[in-house]
Design a protein around this motif. Structure first.
Motif, PDB file in Angstrom:
ATOM      1  N   ILE A  70      25.477  26.559  38.211  1.00 41.33           N
ATOM      2  CA  ILE A  70      26.738  26.612  37.463  1.00 41.33           C
ATOM      3  C   ILE A  70      27.286  28.028  37.606  1.00 41.33           C
ATOM      4  O   ILE A  70      26.573  28.999  37.348  1.00 41.33           O
ATOM      5  CB  ILE A  70      26.507  26.280  35.984  1.00 41.33           C
ATOM      6  CG1 ILE A  70      25.780  24.931  35.854  1.00 41.33           C
ATOM      7  CG2 ILE A  70      27.813  26.278  35.203  1.00 41.33           C
ATOM      8  CD1 ILE A  70      25.200  24.680  34.482  1.00 41.33           C
ATOM      9  N   TYR A  71      28.533  28.150  38.011  1.00 42.26           N
ATOM     10  CA  TYR A  71      29.037  29.496  38.321  1.00 42.26           C
ATOM     11  C   TYR A  71      30.544  29.599  38.083  1.00 42.26           C
ATOM     12  O   TYR A  71      31.276  28.604  38.048  1.00 42.26           O
ATOM     13  CB  TYR A  71      28.716  29.848  39.772  1.00 42.26           C
ATOM     14  CG  TYR A  71      29.325  28.898  40.790  1.00 42.26           C
ATOM     15  CD1 TYR A  71      30.585  29.144  41.340  1.00 42.26           C
ATOM     16  CD2 TYR A  71      28.644  27.740  41.193  1.00 42.26           C
ATOM     17  CE1 TYR A  71      31.150  28.264  42.262  1.00 42.26           C
ATOM     18  CE2 TYR A  71      29.199  26.864  42.116  1.00 42.26           C
ATOM     19  CZ  TYR A  71      30.442  27.134  42.646  1.00 42.26           C
ATOM     20  OH  TYR A  71      31.013  26.267  43.551  1.00 42.26           O
ATOM     21  N   ARG A  72      31.006  30.862  37.925  1.00 46.75           N
ATOM     22  CA  ARG A  72      32.435  31.160  37.773  1.00 46.75           C
ATOM     23  C   ARG A  72      32.643  32.672  37.909  1.00 46.75           C
ATOM     24  O   ARG A  72      31.687  33.457  37.913  1.00 46.75           O
ATOM     25  CB  ARG A  72      32.936  30.710  36.406  1.00 46.75           C
ATOM     26  CG  ARG A  72      32.336  31.495  35.241  1.00 46.75           C
ATOM     27  CD  ARG A  72      32.937  31.093  33.915  1.00 46.75           C
ATOM     28  NE  ARG A  72      32.348  31.838  32.810  1.00 46.75           N
ATOM     29  CZ  ARG A  72      32.703  31.707  31.527  1.00 46.75           C
ATOM     30  NH1 ARG A  72      33.663  30.841  31.205  1.00 46.75           N
ATOM     31  NH2 ARG A  72      32.125  32.423  30.583  1.00 46.75           N
ATOM     32  N   TRP A  73      33.936  33.079  37.990  1.00 43.38           N
ATOM     33  CA  TRP A  73      34.297  34.493  37.923  1.00 43.38           C
ATOM     34  C   TRP A  73      34.684  34.833  36.479  1.00 43.38           C
ATOM     35  O   TRP A  73      35.407  34.079  35.832  1.00 43.38           O
ATOM     36  CB  TRP A  73      35.488  34.824  38.820  1.00 43.38           C
ATOM     37  CG  TRP A  73      35.210  34.832  40.294  1.00 43.38           C
ATOM     38  CD1 TRP A  73      35.779  34.027  41.234  1.00 43.38           C
ATOM     39  CD2 TRP A  73      34.328  35.709  40.983  1.00 43.38           C
ATOM     40  NE1 TRP A  73      35.300  34.331  42.489  1.00 43.38           N
ATOM     41  CE2 TRP A  73      34.393  35.374  42.359  1.00 43.38           C
ATOM     42  CE3 TRP A  73      33.469  36.740  40.598  1.00 43.38           C
ATOM     43  CZ2 TRP A  73      33.657  36.026  43.341  1.00 43.38           C
ATOM     44  CZ3 TRP A  73      32.723  37.399  41.565  1.00 43.38           C
ATOM     45  CH2 TRP A  73      32.819  37.038  42.915  1.00 43.38           C
ATOM     46  N   THR A  74      34.222  35.974  35.992  1.00 41.39           N
ATOM     47  CA  THR A  74      34.670  36.491  34.704  1.00 41.39           C
ATOM     48  C   THR A  74      35.049  37.959  34.883  1.00 41.39           C
ATOM     49  O   THR A  74      34.874  38.545  35.945  1.00 41.39           O
ATOM     50  CB  THR A  74      33.565  36.383  33.632  1.00 41.39           C
ATOM     51  OG1 THR A  74      32.450  37.213  34.013  1.00 41.39           O
ATOM     52  CG2 THR A  74      33.093  34.949  33.471  1.00 41.39           C
ATOM     53  N   ASN A  75      35.583  38.558  33.810  1.00 36.42           N
ATOM     54  CA  ASN A  75      35.997  39.971  33.832  1.00 36.42           C
ATOM     55  C   ASN A  75      37.019  40.220  34.940  1.00 36.42           C
ATOM     56  O   ASN A  75      36.935  41.193  35.690  1.00 36.42           O
ATOM     57  CB  ASN A  75      34.784  40.889  34.026  1.00 36.42           C
ATOM     58  CG  ASN A  75      35.071  42.326  33.616  1.00 36.42           C
ATOM     59  OD1 ASN A  75      35.611  42.569  32.541  1.00 36.42           O
ATOM     60  ND2 ASN A  75      34.730  43.267  34.475  1.00 36.42           N
ATOM     61  N   CYS A  76      37.999  39.340  35.044  1.00 36.69           N
ATOM     62  CA  CYS A  76      38.932  39.404  36.164  1.00 36.69           C
ATOM     63  C   CYS A  76      40.277  38.810  35.759  1.00 36.69           C
ATOM     64  O   CYS A  76      40.409  38.226  34.676  1.00 36.69           O
ATOM     65  CB  CYS A  76      38.369  38.649  37.358  1.00 36.69           C
ATOM     66  SG  CYS A  76      37.984  36.919  37.007  1.00 36.69           S
ATOM     67  N   ILE A  77      41.245  38.942  36.640  1.00 36.63           N
ATOM     68  CA  ILE A  77      42.531  38.299  36.406  1.00 36.63           C
ATOM     69  C   ILE A  77      42.347  36.785  36.429  1.00 36.63           C
ATOM     70  O   ILE A  77      41.426  36.262  37.071  1.00 36.63           O
ATOM     71  CB  ILE A  77      43.571  38.742  37.456  1.00 36.63           C
ATOM     72  CG1 ILE A  77      43.130  38.361  38.878  1.00 36.63           C
ATOM     73  CG2 ILE A  77      43.820  40.247  37.360  1.00 36.63           C
ATOM     74  CD1 ILE A  77      44.157  38.662  39.957  1.00 36.63           C
ATOM     75  N   ALA A  78      43.231  36.073  35.751  1.00 37.83           N
ATOM     76  CA  ALA A  78      43.064  34.622  35.584  1.00 37.83           C
ATOM     77  C   ALA A  78      43.064  33.873  36.911  1.00 37.83           C
ATOM     78  O   ALA A  78      42.385  32.846  37.049  1.00 37.83           O
ATOM     79  CB  ALA A  78      44.169  34.080  34.681  1.00 37.83           C
ATOM     80  N   SER A  79      43.784  34.405  37.895  1.00 34.32           N
ATOM     81  CA  SER A  79      43.927  33.687  39.168  1.00 34.32           C
ATOM     82  C   SER A  79      42.895  34.101  40.223  1.00 34.32           C
ATOM     83  O   SER A  79      42.948  33.633  41.360  1.00 34.32           O
ATOM     84  CB  SER A  79      45.329  33.919  39.731  1.00 34.32           C
ATOM     85  OG  SER A  79      45.563  35.308  39.920  1.00 34.32           O
ATOM     86  N   PHE A  80      41.957  34.965  39.851  1.00 39.50           N
ATOM     87  CA  PHE A  80      41.006  35.469  40.852  1.00 39.50           C
ATOM     88  C   PHE A  80      40.160  34.321  41.406  1.00 39.50           C
ATOM     89  O   PHE A  80      39.543  33.571  40.650  1.00 39.50           O
ATOM     90  CB  PHE A  80      40.101  36.529  40.224  1.00 39.50           C
ATOM     91  CG  PHE A  80      39.220  37.228  41.219  1.00 39.50           C
ATOM     92  CD1 PHE A  80      39.755  37.994  42.237  1.00 39.50           C
ATOM     93  CD2 PHE A  80      37.832  37.118  41.125  1.00 39.50           C
ATOM     94  CE1 PHE A  80      38.941  38.653  43.149  1.00 39.50           C
ATOM     95  CE2 PHE A  80      37.013  37.771  42.030  1.00 39.50           C
ATOM     96  CZ  PHE A  80      37.566  38.539  43.046  1.00 39.50           C
ATOM     97  N   ASP A  81      40.152  34.193  42.726  1.00 37.06           N
ATOM     98  CA  ASP A  81      39.468  33.058  43.358  1.00 37.06           C
ATOM     99  C   ASP A  81      38.792  33.453  44.664  1.00 37.06           C
ATOM    100  O   ASP A  81      38.732  32.675  45.605  1.00 37.06           O
ATOM    101  CB  ASP A  81      40.472  31.924  43.619  1.00 37.06           C
ATOM    102  CG  ASP A  81      41.630  32.378  44.521  1.00 37.06           C
ATOM    103  OD1 ASP A  81      41.698  33.575  44.878  1.00 37.06           O
ATOM    104  OD2 ASP A  81      42.475  31.532  44.857  1.00 37.06           O
ATOM    105  N   MET A  82      38.260  34.655  44.717  1.00 31.47           N
ATOM    106  CA  MET A  82      37.646  35.142  45.952  1.00 31.47           C
ATOM    107  C   MET A  82      36.422  34.317  46.336  1.00 31.47           C
ATOM    108  O   MET A  82      35.500  34.157  45.539  1.00 31.47           O
ATOM    109  CB  MET A  82      37.241  36.616  45.790  1.00 31.47           C
ATOM    110  CG  MET A  82      36.687  37.242  47.074  1.00 31.47           C
ATOM    111  SD  MET A  82      36.320  39.012  46.876  1.00 31.47           S
ATOM    112  CE  MET A  82      34.752  38.933  45.963  1.00 31.47           C
TER     113      MET A  82
END
Length: 552
Positions: free
Chosen positions: A491-503
């Motif tokens: 289970i994974y995601r980006w946090t501490n970033c802009i809402a649209s960050f999708d690298m």
């Protein structure tokens, strides 16, 4: 562990000193900031074609005087021209042909009243100036004239004025968006026992009746204002050639007479630099104007075709390694870094100082590329990661537009790590090299914006990298790859970033490589092995968390 932490603090502090802002960040802006930092109506109507700059330097009085004849093309009919010259320097007279023109002043901006200029025509105006220019207290960061003496008591003089502006000492159109398309002539008058070195090629030395000599230097390529420099000292010339991608490049070292033997050996790093950076960035951009290293009484700067040097003939940055890895001590920081600016600063130049990262980020990255060329990818990666010790992440890299405001000093090490991260995302080293070389071909001798650079990299990579650039350039936070393992699910995601960050990010799960496309929402992946690893080449943080329930 205590020793390691202490060493890290020392290295980080040294990096902050090495990458000091060129001028102070402001909270509010004035009319003067706008006059300097924006393309005003009195600038926009005329296109700069040529500078013919003469400056007489009196070392004893720390006084300069001279004239600048500006050739320009009229883009739109107008009759008021803005020229910049900073106090305490003064404009004494302005002429066009035989007529003396009226000038009004608003601080450092001077408005010349011209006869109405006809669209499509070409004009010339000559500005006479004099004064005691600001002395640099801590060059090159604070800018000005360095009035020093060498070990033999001879005058040793140099200019440096990035950030604060070329108008600190000579009258010009002091905004980076416009460069003289056809270059310039720089004539420097100095005491006859000294040598004056400028940009481009030395065309003539004229002996004068007043115990002075005038050195006439010619530049045929466009040149940014802050890249114009005056250097005066007891110089000797070491002349050589470098066989590069465009043929034989004239290489000259101008050094103090007592350092000649030392320079012959130490400046071999210049040839290594040209070799490595031509490989990565394409041909040196100023073959017509030659390449020079000029010894100066301060650390050094990227003056176009006249790179200034004051690193005390030491490896590293004044004998220190900014990365703390050891790789920074195998080469002279000033030679590599300031020469790297010939591609990113002098060839490709920002239009607005808010985009200064284009100069400093790419050039700091050129240090890593130099290491990779001679010592391999692992060494370069180690150096890049080591530079992270100096990143503060306290404010965005990009500054405020139209007010002469640079961004965060993080533009050096964080700019390097941004580009290294983008390389990981593209995951094609051949394509990455083509992109770097393509930038210097596409924007050859041009001024650019961050948007220009972003769009080119995205287009050439075939990937939309806009959110990656937004995150690292316009937001101060470093994204966190947050994950949890529950049974056979990742289970994974980006946090501490802009809402649209999708690298996208490449991971290894139990030795098997996979490309994940996280965003700000939890995503799931079926796995057969709980061992997850992500390369340290990405400038991100990785955080394993515990989750009690699988997100829907």
């Amino acid at each position: 562990m205590k020793k390691l932490v202490t060493a890290s603090i020392i290295i980080a502090s040294f990096q902050l000193h090495a990458q000091t802002e060129l001028f102070d960040k402001q909270e509010t802006y004035t009319r003067q900031d706008s006059l300097r930092g924006s393309i005003t109506p009195e600038r926009v109507w005329w296109d700069l074609k040529y500078y013919d700059l003469f400056v007489s330097v009196d070392p004893e009085k720390k006084f300069i005087s001279g004239s600048n004849t500006i050739t320009y093309e009229v883009l739109e009919s107008a009759n008021v021209m803005q020229i910049d010259l900073q106090e305490p320097m003064q404009i004494t007279k302005v002429t066009q042909g035989q007529a003396e023109l009226e000038v009004t002043n608003e601080g450092n901006a001077h408005f010349i009243q011209l006869p109405t200029q006809t669209k499509g025509s070409e004009g010339k105006v000559t500005i006479h100036f004099e004064g005691n220019p600001r002395a640099a207290i801590r060059a090159p960061w604070d800018g000005g004239y360095s009035w020093k003496k060498d070990e033999n008591g001879n005058h040793f003089i140099a200019t440096s004025n990035q950030g604060i502006g070329a108008s600190l000492w000579w009258p010009c159109k002091d905004h980076m968006y416009d460069e003289p398309d056809n270059g310039m002539t720089l004539s420097i008058q100095a005491p006859e026992k000294l040598t004056a070195v400028g940009n481009g090629r030395l065309e003539k030395i004229k002996k004068n009746k007043d115990s002075t000599r005038t050195f006439i230097w010619k530049v045929v390529n466009p040149i940014n204002n802050y890249g114009v420099n005056v250097n005066i000292g007891d110089y000797v010339n070491i002349s050589s050639k470098y066989k590069g991608e465009k043929g034989n490049l004239d290489v000259d070292f101008w050094v103090l007479s007592y350092n000649e033997d030392k320079a012959k050996e130490h400046f071999e790093d210049a040839f290594r630099t040209l070799e490595a950076l031509e490989h990565w960035f394409g041909p040196y951009p100023f073959y017509e104007d030659s390449y020079k290293l000029v010894e100066v009484p301060y650390l050094g700067m990227e003056h176009q075709s006249s790179v200034t040097y004051g690193n005390q003939y030491l490896k590293g940055y004044l004998g220190q390694d900014l990365s703390g890895t050891g790789w920074g001590l195998k080469w002279d920081y000033i030679i590599i870094h300031e020469t790297g600016h010939e591609w990113f600063a002098n060839n490709i130049t920002y239009k607005d100082v808010a985009d200064m990262w284009i100069h400093e980020g790419f050039t700091t990255y050129s240090e890593s590329l130099f290491i990779e060329y001679f010592y391999g990818k692992e060494a370069a990666s180690s150096y890049t990661q080591g530079l992270r010790l100096g990143i503060q992440n306290s404010e965005p890299i990009i500054g405020d537009y139209d007010v002469n405001s640079e961004g965060s000093k993080d533009m050096y090490p964080k700019g390097n790590n941004l580009l290294h991260t983008v390389r990981q995302v593209i995951n094609d080293d051949s394509k990455w090299r083509e992109i770097l070389r393509g930038l210097n071909k596409k924007f050859y001798h041009q001024t650019v914006t961050t948007s220009d650079v972003e769009s080119y990299i995205s287009d050439q990579s075939g990937m939309d990298l806009s959110n990656v650039f937004d995150q690292y350039l316009r937001d101060a936070r470093i994204p966190v790859f947050e994950y949890a393992v529950m049974g056979n699910r990742l289970i994974y995601r980006w946090t501490n970033c802009i809402a649209s960050f999708d690298m996208p990010v490449r991971v290894k799960v139990g030795g098997e490589e996979a490309v994940l496309n996280p965003n700000s929402s939890f995503q799931l992946m079926e796995i057969t092995d709980k061992n997850l690893s992500i390369s340290d080449d990405y400038y991100i943080y990785v955080n394993e968390v515990k989750i009690n329930k699988v997100p829907e």
